[in-house]
Design an enzyme around this catalytic site. Structure first.
Site, PDB file in Angstrom:
ATOM      1  CG  ASP A  37      -5.276   3.813  -2.230  1.00 15.99           C
ATOM      2  OD1 ASP A  37      -5.803   2.727  -2.510  1.00 15.99           O
ATOM      3  OD2 ASP A  37      -5.956   4.668  -1.658  1.00 15.99           O
TER       4      ASP A  37
ATOM      5  CG  ASP B  30      -5.914  -0.641  -1.684  1.00 24.96           C
ATOM      6  OD1 ASP B  30      -6.357  -0.200  -0.871  1.00 24.96           O
ATOM      7  OD2 ASP B  30      -6.182  -0.027  -2.908  1.00 24.96           O
TER       8      ASP B  30
ATOM      9  CG  ASN C 138      -6.110   3.750   1.588  1.00 21.88           C
ATOM     10  OD1 ASN C 138      -7.047   4.332   1.865  1.00 21.88           O
ATOM     11  ND2 ASN C 138      -6.196   2.694   1.080  1.00 21.88           N
TER      12      ASN C 138
ATOM     13  CB  THR D 264      -8.563  -0.871  -5.349  1.00 19.47           C
ATOM     14  OG1 THR D 264      -6.911  -0.693  -5.416  1.00 19.47           O
ATOM     15  CG2 THR D 264      -8.964  -2.047  -6.119  1.00 19.47           C
TER      16      THR D 264
ATOM     17  CG  PHE E 284     -10.740   7.537   1.142  1.00 19.24           C
ATOM     18  CD1 PHE E 284     -10.320   8.350   2.008  1.00 19.24           C
ATOM     19  CD2 PHE E 284      -9.886   7.089   0.343  1.00 19.24           C
ATOM     20  CE1 PHE E 284      -8.970   8.914   2.007  1.00 19.24           C
ATOM     21  CE2 PHE E 284      -8.524   7.124   0.173  1.00 19.24           C
ATOM     22  CZ  PHE E 284      -7.943   8.285   1.103  1.00 19.24           C
ATOM     23  CG  ASN E 285     -10.881   4.633  -3.457  1.00 23.09           C
ATOM     24  OD1 ASN E 285     -10.068   4.875  -2.544  1.00 23.09           O
ATOM     25  ND2 ASN E 285     -11.289   3.565  -3.756  1.00 23.09           N
TER      26      ASN E 285
ATOM     27  CG  HIS F  19     -14.351  -0.692   1.091  1.00 26.26           C
ATOM     28  ND1 HIS F  19     -15.665  -0.351   1.224  1.00 26.26           N
ATOM     29  CD2 HIS F  19     -13.842  -0.117   2.160  1.00 26.26           C
ATOM     30  CE1 HIS F  19     -15.640   0.240   2.461  1.00 26.26           C
ATOM     31  NE2 HIS F  19     -14.460   0.380   3.225  1.00 26.26           N
ATOM     32  CG  ASP F  20      -9.792  -1.324  -2.419  1.00 21.17           C
ATOM     33  OD1 ASP F  20     -10.931  -0.319  -2.511  1.00 21.17           O
ATOM     34  OD2 ASP F  20      -8.887  -0.994  -1.855  1.00 21.17           O
TER      35      ASP F  20
HETATM   36  C1  BDR Z   1     -11.935   2.986  -0.266  1.00 16.99           C
HETATM   37  O1  BDR Z   1     -11.083   3.883   0.534  1.00 16.99           O
HETATM   38  C2  BDR Z   1      -9.923   3.155   0.885  1.00 16.99           C
HETATM   39  O2  BDR Z   1      -9.490   3.655   2.240  1.00 16.99           O
HETATM   40  C3  BDR Z   1     -10.049   1.941   0.556  1.00 16.99           C
HETATM   41  O3  BDR Z   1      -8.729   1.225   0.430  1.00 16.99           O
HETATM   42  C4  BDR Z   1     -10.884   1.861  -0.206  1.00 16.99           C
HETATM   43  O4  BDR Z   1     -10.398   1.825  -1.471  1.00 16.99           O
HETATM   44  C5  BDR Z   1     -12.982   2.512   0.766  1.00 16.99           C
HETATM   45  O5  BDR Z   1     -13.889   3.947   0.652  1.00 16.99           O
HETATM   46 CA    CA Z   2      -7.831   1.548  -1.787  1.00 14.03          CA
END
Ligand code: BDR
Ligand code: CA
Length: 310
Positions: free
Chosen positions: A11, A16, A40, A124, A165-166, A239-240
């Site tokens: 996303d 990502d 996102n 991701t 978040f994800n 993160h991703d």
């Molecule tokens: C995740 O949330 C998104 O904003 C980032 O792309 C990542 O996948 C981190 O919490």
């Molecule tokens: Ca992401």
């Protein structure tokens, strides 16, 4: 080197984008296709961003659009971190690449059906597309080598005290996914917070001086400015790309096999990944939870892969 045949479900999203940079140009990875969902930003925006990235990186892979909303919840985007476009910070050349006609869920199903060797799913973003695949075709789960996902946290969340978040984007989908009998590797905030893309790291990648490092640097400077505003961090957790970097070098992460369940109770812990690292409950261990990361190795992987775009 034996390659991982992967589908990347994403996303974009600044981090990502970096995951795609790794997946698109490494001897360890055979990227079969990219699937997209809302997360996102809205699906319209994440799709546009993905097509721009795939074109810019010169990748000859299908981009298939998936769901535009979670199973039950409404869409909640991460505009404060990724901006109004979902990928603020770079002006791409005019877009010619078009989305594949197949829905992301159909593409994943078709790829699994036709696979002669097991497929690795890398996600991701929110887990809605994958949950639908598992619900529609549970018979294909045996074709999945492993599912490496960025999401969750053993410790605190980043969009609530409890949730990452994800996962909070679609906890019901995450519940379905974590109940599937698949080898699953959870790359959560516990490790991604240990790889912050600090200004000196951005400067280091800038010296590579090719068109992809240029993209990396410009995206990361906007990402960091937003991370500073929202979290007070001089460098945001990257993160991703930890998911793909782990496939490139499995010694990157320390994994703990544990029972992991998703809180779908709609209380303050809605979307929490409950990872029973010490096996208090004696439940079936269903997930390899990343509990440690070698930061030096991670940045070396990012650097060597960016250099491959020379
Ligand atoms: C995740 O949330 C998104 O904003 C980032 O792309 C990542 O996948 C981190 O919490
Ligand atoms: Ca992401």
């Amino acid at each position: 080197m034996k390659k991982h045949n992967i589908i990347l479900d994403c996303d974009p999203g600044h981090d990502d984008a970096v995951a795609l940079m790794l997946a698109g140009n490494h001897d360890a990875i055979n990227l079969l296709g990219v699937t997209v969902e809302s997360g996102n930003q809205t699906l319209e925006k994440t799709a546009f961003n993905t097509l721009n990235l795939v074109q810019y990186l010169n990748l000859d892979v299908p981009v298939c659009l998936g769901v535009d909303s979670p199973l039950i919840r409404h869409v909640e985007v991460a505009e404060k971190i990724h901006g109004e476009s979902g990928l603020d910070g770079y002006t791409f050349p005019p877009l010619k690449k078009q989305a594949d006609k197949r829905h992301a869920v159909d593409f994943i199903i078709e790829t699994l059906e036709n696979a002669k060797e097991p497929i690795t799913l890398v996600t991701t973003g929110p887990l809605t597309n994958i949950a639908l695949v598992y619900k529609l075709r549970p018979d294909l789960i045996t074709k999945i080598a492993q599912h490496v996902l960025m999401g969750g946290s053993v410790g605190s969340g980043n969009v609530s005290a409890a949730a990452e978040f994800n996962i909070l984007c679609d906890p019901e989908a995450a519940h379905i996914v974590f109940n599937a009998d698949v080898k699953r590797v959870m790359v959560g905030l516990d490790v991604t917070r240990q790889v912050k893309v600090l200004p000196e790291i951005v400067d280091r990648m800038e010296t590579i001086n090719n068109h992809v490092s240029d993209l990396f640097v410009k995206l990361m400077r906007v990402y960091n400015a937003n991370q500073l505003k929202v979290f007070g961090l001089p460098g945001g957790p990257l993160h991703d790309p930890v998911t793909v970097a782990y496939l490139i070098d499995p010694t990157l992460l320390t994994l703990t096999h544990a029972s992991c369940t998703i809180d779908t109770s709609k209380g303050p812990s809605y979307g929490r990944t409950n990872c029973d690292l010490f096996d208090y409950l004696g439940e079936k261990k269903n997930t390899y939870v990343a509990t440690g990361i070698d930061g030096t190795k991670f940045w070396n992987i990012i650097e060597t892969t960016l250099k491959r775009y020379n």
